[in-house]
Design a protein around this motif. Structure first.
Motif, short mmCIF file in Angstrom:
data_model
loop_
_atom_site.label_atom_id
_atom_site.label_comp_id
_atom_site.label_asym_id
_atom_site.label_seq_id
_atom_site.Cartn_x
_atom_site.Cartn_y
_atom_site.Cartn_z
N UNK A 97 0.83 -1.21 0.00
CA UNK A 97 0.00 0.00 0.00
C UNK A 97 0.86 1.25 0.00
N UNK A 98 1.90 1.25 0.81
CA UNK A 98 2.81 2.40 0.89
C UNK A 98 3.49 2.63 -0.46
N UNK A 99 3.97 1.57 -1.07
CA UNK A 99 4.65 1.69 -2.36
C UNK A 99 3.72 2.24 -3.44
N UNK A 100 2.49 1.74 -3.47
CA UNK A 100 1.53 2.23 -4.47
C UNK A 100 1.28 3.73 -4.28
N UNK A 101 1.16 4.17 -3.05
CA UNK A 101 0.91 5.59 -2.80
C UNK A 101 2.15 6.42 -3.15
N UNK A 102 3.32 5.94 -2.79
CA UNK A 102 4.55 6.66 -3.15
C UNK A 102 4.67 6.82 -4.67
N UNK A 103 4.45 5.73 -5.38
CA UNK A 103 4.59 5.75 -6.84
C UNK A 103 3.63 6.74 -7.48
#
Length: 374
Positions: A97-103
């Motif tokens: 979830x964190x990676x998707x938001x960062x991207x």
């Protein structure tokens, strides 16, 4: 030769100017609405992959730049494993979830309900189930069959904000969830607090409810500030529900409203109104608090709220303009069922039925119209 070059340059400039006038003006959406937020319960582990797809293909594509995830006890806490749900997110789930938001350049804000909402209907939530000593109203028993109204005025239980051990537990959870979510802000909920300063509480009895509420808000804020994190809360307890006519849900009937003058001014207020586009964002801004207007299921109300926030920002002086932060869609069903509904709405187009999916679509459409209108 120089003359021909000069004439050619003038002609190119005129053509460029003509095309500039003919093309629709693209407004800076980050200036019109700095916060374009979406609030929903965190997915269960089995639905994480689908939720990541929703982030990529729906939130990011539609310029949503803030995601408030209501986590509560849906995480495998290491500090207090006794408080986690039976099926809870793992570290790896959260990293996705964190990676998707960062991207997608989306600001990810986790939420755990603090103070209020420690029960729902006839069941206690994890905190009071495991630590019953934190209960503000232990004499109020959970009903077998819940109904409202009821003789105990039970909506949701609260923890006692003055219990000497409660913050050690809840701040362990807050710190752990903020760390794993790499969060620079945390949403503490704090809406619809009906039980506060109970006359039977050995610590809170007789104390000013506004002072108690503000004290808890500031305690949470100060703890977050130690690690440079910002506090977000719902705004209903800071509104006088009686004098405004707003009522006991979107406003306070138990005299907590004057806490608006006692809380730190760097807190972000999520000002939720679902059936009418109330103008209380102005009230919060006038009290020097940043505000995000929050909607739910009425498409017409959502569209009006977007227009209102843009109007506030256009007409306010610079010092106040920055306090009108933007808008947020709130979802009160689980994430998987909402995505099902939203997929249907995308296929059928904008509708006026009072549903969360239609409301979100209307909010997004209004943002698009405003950003593309000259």
């Amino acid at each position: 030769m120089k003359h021909r070059i000069l004439v050619k340059g003038i002609l190119i400039s005129l053509i460029f100017l003509l095309f500039s006038v003919m093309l629709p003006a693209q407004k800076n959406i980050d200036d019109l609405l700095p916060v374009r937020a979406f609030c929903i319960s965190a997915p269960k582990p089995v639905n994480v992959e689908r939720f990541v797809q929703f982030i990529n293909e729906d939130l990011a594509v539609n310029k949503i730049n803030t995601l408030v995830l209501r986590v509560d006890f849906n995480y495998q806490f290491k500090t207090h494993p006794e408080l986690q749900d039976s099926s809870a997110l793992s570290e790896e789930d959260v990293r996705q979830l964190v990676t998707a938001c960062k991207n997608n350049h989306i600001h990810l804000i986790p939420q755990i309900n603090l103070l209020g909402h420690q029960s729902w209907a006839g069941a206690l939530n994890k905190l009071l189930k495991v630590y019953p000593e934190f209960d503000e109203t232990p004499t109020v028993q959970m009903p077998v069959v819940y109904g409202w109204p009821n003789p105990d005025s039970l909506y949701c239980k609260s923890y006692c904000p003055l219990h000497p051990s409660v913050h050690k537990i809840v701040f362990d959870l807050v710190d752990e969830i903020c760390t794993i979510f790499e969060a620079t802000a945390f949403h503490a909920g704090m809406d619809e607090v009906f039980y506060l300063g109970d006359y039977r509480c050995p610590r809170c009895a007789g104390k000013d409810k506004a002072v108690l509420f503000a004290g808890e808000v500031n305690t949470i804020r100060n703890h977050l500030a130690e690690k440079k994190r910002k506090l977000w809360i719902w705004g209903d307890r800071l509104i006088d529900g009686k004098s405004t006519g707003i009522g006991e849900w979107e406003g306070s009937f138990n005299n907590t409203q004057s806490a608006v003058r006692l809380i730190s001014k760097d807190i972000v207020i999520c000002d939720w109104h679902y059936d009418k586009a109330e103008q209380t964002a102005v009230y919060f801004a006038n009290n020097k608090l940043a505000v995000v207007t929050s909607t739910w299921r009425n498409p017409a109300v959502a569209a009006t709220q977007v227009r209102d926030m843009v109007r506030y920002r256009r007409t306010a002086k610079p010092a106040v303009k920055k306090l009108y932060q933007g808008v947020m869609q709130t979802i009160w069903s689980n994430s998987n069922s909402f995505i099902d509904d939203y997929e249907s709405v995308k296929l059928s187009g904008i509708q006026t039925d009072t549903t969360q999916a239609n409301c979100f679509k209307a909010m997004l459409n209004e943002i698009k119209v405003i950003s593309e209108t000259p």
